[in-house]
Design an enzyme around this catalytic site. Structure first.
Site, PDB file in Angstrom:
ATOM      1  N   ALA A 174       0.872  -1.178   0.000  1.00  0.00           N
ATOM      2  CA  ALA A 174       0.000   0.000   0.000  1.00  0.00           C
ATOM      3  C   ALA A 174       0.910   1.229   0.000  1.00  0.00           C
ATOM      4  O   ALA A 174       2.037   1.175   0.505  1.00  0.00           O
ATOM      5  CB  ALA A 174      -0.882  -0.011   1.239  1.00  0.00           C
ATOM      6  N   GLY A 192       0.751  -5.128   0.751  1.00  0.00           N
ATOM      7  CA  GLY A 192      -0.376  -5.224  -0.186  1.00  0.00           C
ATOM      8  C   GLY A 192      -0.007  -5.927  -1.483  1.00  0.00           C
ATOM      9  O   GLY A 192      -0.883  -6.456  -2.168  1.00  0.00           O
ATOM     10  N   GLU A 198      -0.313  -9.495  -0.684  1.00  0.00           N
ATOM     11  CA  GLU A 198      -1.757  -9.756  -0.534  1.00  0.00           C
ATOM     12  C   GLU A 198      -2.464  -9.780  -1.892  1.00  0.00           C
ATOM     13  O   GLU A 198      -3.379 -10.578  -2.113  1.00  0.00           O
ATOM     14  CB  GLU A 198      -2.364  -8.699   0.402  1.00  0.00           C
ATOM     15  CG  GLU A 198      -1.873  -8.868   1.846  1.00  0.00           C
ATOM     16  CD  GLU A 198      -2.163  -7.679   2.737  1.00  0.00           C
ATOM     17  OE1 GLU A 198      -1.828  -6.540   2.328  1.00  0.00           O
ATOM     18  OE2 GLU A 198      -2.718  -7.861   3.832  1.00  0.00           O
ATOM     19  N   GLU A 225       4.225  -5.106   7.481  1.00  0.00           N
ATOM     20  CA  GLU A 225       3.402  -4.103   8.174  1.00  0.00           C
ATOM     21  C   GLU A 225       3.788  -3.929   9.631  1.00  0.00           C
ATOM     22  O   GLU A 225       3.688  -2.829  10.184  1.00  0.00           O
ATOM     23  CB  GLU A 225       1.906  -4.481   8.077  1.00  0.00           C
ATOM     24  CG  GLU A 225       1.308  -4.351   6.678  1.00  0.00           C
ATOM     25  CD  GLU A 225       1.502  -5.582   5.798  1.00  0.00           C
ATOM     26  OE1 GLU A 225       2.275  -6.487   6.177  1.00  0.00           O
ATOM     27  OE2 GLU A 225       0.876  -5.617   4.722  1.00  0.00           O
TER      28      GLU A 225
HETATM   29  N1  COA Z   1       4.582   3.302  -0.540  1.00  0.00           N
HETATM   30  C1  COA Z   1       4.978   4.467  -1.081  1.00  0.00           C
HETATM   31  N2  COA Z   1       6.145   4.615  -1.745  1.00  0.00           N
HETATM   32  C2  COA Z   1       6.914   3.532  -1.867  1.00  0.00           C
HETATM   33  C3  COA Z   1       6.561   2.290  -1.339  1.00  0.00           C
HETATM   34  C4  COA Z   1       5.336   2.195  -0.648  1.00  0.00           C
HETATM   35  N3  COA Z   1       4.900   1.037  -0.154  1.00  0.00           N
HETATM   36  N4  COA Z   1       7.552   1.407  -1.616  1.00  0.00           N
HETATM   37  C5  COA Z   1       8.484   2.087  -2.309  1.00  0.00           C
HETATM   38  N5  COA Z   1       8.110   3.373  -2.465  1.00  0.00           N
HETATM   39  C6  COA Z   1       8.819   4.441  -3.157  1.00  0.00           C
HETATM   40  C7  COA Z   1       9.997   4.967  -2.332  1.00  0.00           C
HETATM   41  O1  COA Z   1       9.562   5.912  -1.380  1.00  0.00           O
HETATM   42  C8  COA Z   1      10.828   5.575  -3.417  1.00  0.00           C
HETATM   43  O2  COA Z   1      10.264   6.814  -3.804  1.00  0.00           O
HETATM   44  P1  COA Z   1      11.215   8.110  -4.042  1.00  0.00           P
HETATM   45  O3  COA Z   1      12.135   7.690  -5.159  1.00  0.00           O
HETATM   46  O4  COA Z   1      10.262   9.185  -4.418  1.00  0.00           O
HETATM   47  O5  COA Z   1      11.946   8.321  -2.752  1.00  0.00           O
HETATM   48  C9  COA Z   1      10.641   4.617  -4.590  1.00  0.00           C
HETATM   49  O6  COA Z   1       9.422   3.941  -4.329  1.00  0.00           O
HETATM   50  C10 COA Z   1      11.749   3.589  -4.719  1.00  0.00           C
HETATM   51  O7  COA Z   1      11.830   2.898  -3.473  1.00  0.00           O
HETATM   52  P2  COA Z   1      13.198   2.757  -2.646  1.00  0.00           P
HETATM   53  O8  COA Z   1      12.835   2.537  -1.213  1.00  0.00           O
HETATM   54  O9  COA Z   1      14.115   3.909  -2.947  1.00  0.00           O
HETATM   55  O10 COA Z   1      13.807   1.433  -3.301  1.00  0.00           O
HETATM   56  P3  COA Z   1      14.807   0.408  -2.617  1.00  0.00           P
HETATM   57  O11 COA Z   1      15.247  -0.496  -3.707  1.00  0.00           O
HETATM   58  O12 COA Z   1      15.834   1.113  -1.830  1.00  0.00           O
HETATM   59  O13 COA Z   1      13.896  -0.422  -1.591  1.00  0.00           O
HETATM   60  C11 COA Z   1      11.921  -1.650  -0.896  1.00  0.00           C
HETATM   61  C12 COA Z   1      12.843  -1.249  -2.083  1.00  0.00           C
HETATM   62  C13 COA Z   1      10.721  -2.379  -1.511  1.00  0.00           C
HETATM   63  C14 COA Z   1      12.682  -2.585   0.028  1.00  0.00           C
HETATM   64  C15 COA Z   1      11.469  -0.387  -0.138  1.00  0.00           C
HETATM   65  O14 COA Z   1      10.964   0.544  -1.072  1.00  0.00           O
HETATM   66  C16 COA Z   1      10.388  -0.661   0.884  1.00  0.00           C
HETATM   67  O15 COA Z   1      10.677  -1.171   1.954  1.00  0.00           O
HETATM   68  N6  COA Z   1       9.128  -0.266   0.576  1.00  0.00           N
HETATM   69  C17 COA Z   1       8.044  -0.386   1.505  1.00  0.00           C
HETATM   70  C18 COA Z   1       7.604  -1.798   1.667  1.00  0.00           C
HETATM   71  C19 COA Z   1       6.473  -1.894   2.669  1.00  0.00           C
HETATM   72  O16 COA Z   1       6.648  -1.676   3.847  1.00  0.00           O
HETATM   73  N7  COA Z   1       5.295  -2.262   2.170  1.00  0.00           N
HETATM   74  C20 COA Z   1       4.140  -2.459   3.016  1.00  0.00           C
HETATM   75  C21 COA Z   1       3.326  -1.240   3.066  1.00  0.00           C
HETATM   76  S1  COA Z   1       1.853  -1.566   4.030  1.00  0.00           S
END
Ligand code: COA
Length: 258
Positions: A64, A109, A112, A132
């Site tokens: 999400a 998500g 999911e 989460e």
């Molecule tokens: N919601 C909003 N933005 C997200 C996102 C999310 N769930 N997951 C990634 N992004 C965005 C980042 O903020 C970043 O945006 P920016 O370039 O404007 O800063 C872009 O996507 C790239 O992500 P980034 O974190 O820089 O890539 P990474 O390769 O370093 O890490 C992940 C990848 C997937 C490990 C990391 O993005 C992450 O942990 N995301 C969240 C996962 C999460 O907790 N999901 C559950 C949500 S309920």
């Protein structure tokens, strides 16, 4: 550029979550377009199987959208979860096989969404998890319900409580994915599989989905009743006559969905 891309090639529809710069995170706009696209697919009898994937080479869906998620309070949080659940339940109950082509991160998500699909094919670089807990919340788009049904309660709890990520090989070992494929061939292989399903009898496919899925919520007795009822219903179709006749005549059946 739309946040949801839709493509139809003969009887197979491809739906692509298209926010690659945000790793295809699900915001309200994505969910709304996904909902509308799914309704269109459900109503279109020419579409007999669906593939859902993410744009780019890095992510299926990274969860999400945390920027939107952060705005929630106790009341809106519940609605937020219910809204996502509704969209994912529509996938589960679409009445046509839906294959998730998981081409990278499938977190929160994203995991999911993949679990709401009927079949999951993953690329070798796919990563799954329910992180989460690290945000101080629980999975809200079905993770606490679908994950234990797929991998069992003990493994589901390990993943949900720890927020740990697992790779595609581990996901395969747990039965969370059906196949692990090379990233270059993931989409084509998923489309080929969808196409092979699209050749089958649509009413029988729908009955297979419904009867098999009912096993998660029915007693064995009730489930067997559902199976017998649906078996009977498929015996009343033109496709049943065609399928059995084609076998006896040693030819390929052509199913019309009646
Ligand atoms: N919601 C909003 N933005 C997200 C996102 C999310 N769930 N997951 C990634 N992004 C965005 C980042 O903020 C970043 O945006 P920016 O370039 O404007 O800063 C872009 O996507 C790239 O992500 P980034 O974190 O820089 O890539 P990474 O390769 O370093 O890490 C992940 C990848 C997937 C490990 C990391 O993005 C992450 O942990 N995301 C969240 C996962 C999460 O907790 N999901 C559950 C949500 S309920």
């Amino acid at each position: 550029m739309s946040v949801i891309l839709f493509d139809q090639s003969s009887a197979v529809a491809t739906v692509t979550i298209n926010r690659p710069d945000k790793l295809n995170a699900l915001n309200a706009d994505v969910l709304r377009h996904l909902w509308e696209t799914l309704l269109g697919i459900q109503a279109n009898a020419d579409i007999r199987a669906v593939v859902i994937t993410g744009a780019g080479s890095k992510a299926f869906v990274a969860g999400a959208d945390i920027t939107e998620l952060h705005q929630n309070n106790e009341q809106t949080g519940r609605q937020f979860a219910e809204h996502g659940q509704r969209v994912f339940t529509l996938i589960e109950n679409l009445g046509k096989p839906v294959i998730a082509a998981v081409n990278g991160f499938a977190l929160g998500g994203g995991c999911e969404l993949a679990m709401a699909c009927h079949i999951r094919f993953a690329s070798e670089n796919a990563v799954f998890g329910q992180p989460e807990i690290n945000l101080g919340i629980i999975p809200g788009y079905g993770g606490t319900q679908r994950l234990p049904r797929i991998v069992g309660t003990a493994k589901a709890l390990e993943l949900i409580l720890s927020g740990d990520r697992i790779d595609a090989a581990e996901a395969l070992r747990l039965g969370l994915v059906n196949r692990v494929l090379k990233q270059e061939s993931l989409l084509n292989d998923s489309l080929a599989f969808a196409s092979s399903l699209a050749d089958k009898a649509p009413l029988a496919l729908r009955a297979c989905l419904e009867a098999t899925q009912s096993s998660a919520t029915s007693s064995l007795r009730d489930g067997l009743d559902i199976e017998a009822r649906m078996f009977g219903a498929t015996c009343g179709t033109e496709d049943f006559l065609e399928g059995t006749k084609a076998f006896l005549e040693k030819r390929q059946a052509t199913f019309v969905g009646r």
